[in-house]
Design a protein around this motif. Structure first.
Motif, mmCIF file in Angstrom:
data_model
loop_
_atom_site.group_PDB
_atom_site.id
_atom_site.type_symbol
_atom_site.label_atom_id
_atom_site.label_comp_id
_atom_site.label_asym_id
_atom_site.label_seq_id
_atom_site.Cartn_x
_atom_site.Cartn_y
_atom_site.Cartn_z
ATOM 1 N N GLN A 15 0.823 -1.213 0.000
ATOM 2 C CA GLN A 15 0.000 0.000 0.000
ATOM 3 C C GLN A 15 0.852 1.257 0.000
ATOM 4 O OE1 GLN A 15 -2.515 -0.574 3.413
ATOM 5 N NE2 GLN A 15 -3.930 -1.946 2.324
ATOM 6 N N ARG A 16 2.048 1.179 0.546
ATOM 7 C CA ARG A 16 2.939 2.342 0.504
ATOM 8 C C ARG A 16 3.432 2.587 -0.923
ATOM 9 N NH1 ARG A 16 6.488 0.489 3.569
ATOM 10 N NH2 ARG A 16 5.434 1.017 5.519
ATOM 11 N N GLU A 17 3.654 1.519 -1.665
ATOM 12 C CA GLU A 17 4.101 1.659 -3.051
ATOM 13 C C GLU A 17 2.954 2.069 -3.979
ATOM 14 O OE1 GLU A 17 7.149 1.781 -5.796
ATOM 15 O OE2 GLU A 17 7.263 1.360 -3.629
ATOM 16 N N ASP A 18 1.748 1.574 -3.682
ATOM 17 C CA ASP A 18 0.576 1.911 -4.493
ATOM 18 C C ASP A 18 -0.554 2.247 -3.524
ATOM 19 O OD1 ASP A 18 -1.468 2.222 -6.263
ATOM 20 O OD2 ASP A 18 -1.208 0.290 -7.267
ATOM 21 N N SER A 19 -0.796 3.534 -3.312
ATOM 22 C CA SER A 19 -1.787 3.966 -2.324
ATOM 23 C C SER A 19 -3.201 3.551 -2.681
ATOM 24 C CB SER A 19 -1.726 5.491 -2.150
ATOM 25 O OG SER A 19 -1.978 6.141 -3.401
ATOM 26 N N GLY A 20 -3.463 3.253 -3.947
ATOM 27 C CA GLY A 20 -4.796 2.851 -4.358
ATOM 28 C C GLY A 20 -5.039 1.362 -4.263
ATOM 29 N N ALA A 21 -4.093 0.615 -3.762
ATOM 30 C CA ALA A 21 -4.217 -0.844 -3.694
ATOM 31 C C ALA A 21 -4.767 -1.255 -2.332
ATOM 32 C CB ALA A 21 -2.870 -1.510 -3.944
ATOM 33 N N THR A 22 -5.700 -2.187 -2.342
ATOM 34 C CA THR A 22 -6.240 -2.805 -1.131
ATOM 35 C C THR A 22 -5.897 -4.281 -1.192
ATOM 36 O OG1 THR A 22 -8.059 -1.220 -1.052
ATOM 37 C CG2 THR A 22 -8.298 -3.224 0.240
ATOM 38 N N ALA A 23 -5.061 -4.728 -0.257
ATOM 39 C CA ALA A 23 -4.521 -6.085 -0.340
ATOM 40 C C ALA A 23 -4.746 -6.830 0.964
ATOM 41 C CB ALA A 23 -3.021 -6.046 -0.669
ATOM 42 N N PHE A 24 -4.889 -8.129 0.840
ATOM 43 C CA PHE A 24 -4.910 -9.045 1.981
ATOM 44 C C PHE A 24 -4.548 -10.427 1.474
ATOM 45 C CE2 PHE A 24 -9.197 -8.727 0.320
ATOM 46 C CZ PHE A 24 -9.609 -10.043 0.189
ATOM 47 N N LEU A 25 -4.219 -11.322 2.396
ATOM 48 C CA LEU A 25 -3.735 -12.654 2.047
ATOM 49 C C LEU A 25 -4.734 -13.705 2.504
ATOM 50 C CD1 LEU A 25 -1.083 -10.982 1.763
ATOM 51 C CD2 LEU A 25 0.139 -13.035 2.488
ATOM 52 N N LEU A 26 -4.844 -14.754 1.712
ATOM 53 C CA LEU A 26 -5.722 -15.881 2.009
ATOM 54 C C LEU A 26 -4.920 -17.162 1.905
ATOM 55 C CD1 LEU A 26 -8.840 -14.914 -0.153
ATOM 56 C CD2 LEU A 26 -8.561 -14.547 2.303
ATOM 57 N N SER A 27 -5.350 -18.150 2.661
ATOM 58 C CA SER A 27 -4.771 -19.476 2.500
ATOM 59 C C SER A 27 -5.383 -20.151 1.279
ATOM 60 C CB SER A 27 -5.011 -20.304 3.763
ATOM 61 O OG SER A 27 -6.404 -20.452 3.996
ATOM 62 N N THR A 28 -4.902 -21.324 0.953
ATOM 63 C CA THR A 28 -5.405 -22.013 -0.242
ATOM 64 C C THR A 28 -6.863 -22.418 -0.101
ATOM 65 O OG1 THR A 28 -4.508 -24.070 0.693
ATOM 66 C CG2 THR A 28 -3.128 -22.866 -0.899
ATOM 67 N N ASP A 29 -7.350 -22.571 1.146
ATOM 68 C CA ASP A 29 -8.761 -22.923 1.341
ATOM 69 C C ASP A 29 -9.639 -21.709 1.582
ATOM 70 O OD1 ASP A 29 -7.664 -22.286 3.739
ATOM 71 O OD2 ASP A 29 -8.359 -24.058 4.815
ATOM 72 N N GLY A 30 -9.109 -20.484 1.366
ATOM 73 C CA GLY A 30 -9.919 -19.277 1.438
ATOM 74 C C GLY A 30 -10.003 -18.630 2.801
#
Length: 300
Positions: A66-81
């Motif tokens: 988000q610091r590199e791209d202020s318009g990005a909304t990111a989060f992480l998921l496992s393989t089962d969601g």
């Protein structure tokens, strides 16, 4: 309609309607470092992020994105969601495949290949990771620890303000109870002296020893009965220091009831103050936070 009380069904419905994961993100070793190549939506280009698995968490990676791209909304998921917590170390995350979601675009990320090493080298590497993690925790205090220290200082100041009038009242009650206890002891000493003088006067000047001997016997027997009665009532031996302490507490609690002094409240505040001081001492020495309490207590 799906009821809100079933979040797992909602998640399944959302992910079933979302597009399948793409392979636009790569994770590989480059120049001896682990590099994550991610396409940034606002810049329409890929960007390289050099990872430090033993020192970085999932939250650190998302913050870098988000610091590199202020318009990005990111989060992480496992393989089962399942969502991955922000406090999870990257070293733990990279053991399995996972999914990176950026602005509703799902990218599947494969775990990097592990270098095959001997068992002894693997153990040394794990020990080194543990030491590095402990050093990082000790040398880089999180912000929540500073906030907790400020809260503990405020709590300690509040407890001391509540204790101040109680300490003054306790000192007065202790002084009064000590005076009454000393007066009771000196009164007992005076009565024994009078008793001894009366027995001597009756023995040598009024009666003879043949008359006074049974009297002294029964006085001694009555004293033994009184000492045994004290043991039955208090479940304690008639030892002079213990008797003095018991008499002191009797006068102290009697005065506390008259002055409406709450002993339970005073003891509770003292325990809380001791606990707050111990927590502050641990925060000042962060390398002792994970040690047992008996190992960091100061020796007398």
């Amino acid at each position: 309609m799906v009821q809100p009380r079933h979040p797992s069904l909602i998640s399944a419905a959302l992910f079933s309607s979302s597009p399948p994961p793409s392979s636009g993100v790569s994770l590989k070793h480059q120049h001896g470092r682990l590099v994550l190549e991610v396409p940034l939506p606002s810049r329409n280009e890929k960007c390289l992020f050099f990872l430090r698995p033993m020192l970085m968490t999932v939250g650190d990676l998302i913050a870098d994105l988000q610091r590199e791209d202020s318009g990005a909304t990111a989060f992480l998921l496992s393989t089962d969601g399942q969502h991955v917590a922000n406090m999870t170390l990257l070293d733990t995350l990279l053991e399995k495949d996972f999914q990176l979601v950026i602005n509703n675009e799902v990218y599947r990320v494969s775990a990097p290949e592990k270098v095959v090493t001997s068992s002894e080298h693997a153990r040394n590497l794990e020990d080194m990771k543990h030491v590095v993690h402990l050093l990082h925790t000790a040398l880089h205090l999180p912000e929540h620890q500073l906030l907790q220290e400020r809260q503990l200082l405020e709590r300690m100041d509040t407890i001391k303000q509540e204790l101040s009038p109680l300490e003054k009242m306790k000192a007065q009650l202790s002084q009064t109870a000590e005076f009454q206890t000393s007066r009771a002891l000196w009164t007992g000493m005076a009565l024994l002296s009078v008793q001894g003088g009366a027995l001597g006067w009756l023995t040598w000047w009024v009666y003879s020893w043949d008359v006074m001997e049974p009297v002294t016997y029964f006085i001694t027997y009555a004293t033994s009965m009184a000492a045994f009665s004290y043991y039955i009532l208090t479940k304690q031996d008639y030892v002079y220091p213990d008797v003095k302490d018991r008499q002191f507490l009797r006068y102290f609690y009697k005065g506390a009831r008259k002055k409406q002094f709450s002993v339970q409240k005073y003891n509770k505040l003292k325990d809380e103050l001791k606990q707050v001081e111990e927590d502050l001492r641990r925060l000042k020495y962060p390398n002792q936070l994970q040690l047992p309490l008996e190992q960091i207590q100061q020796k007398p």
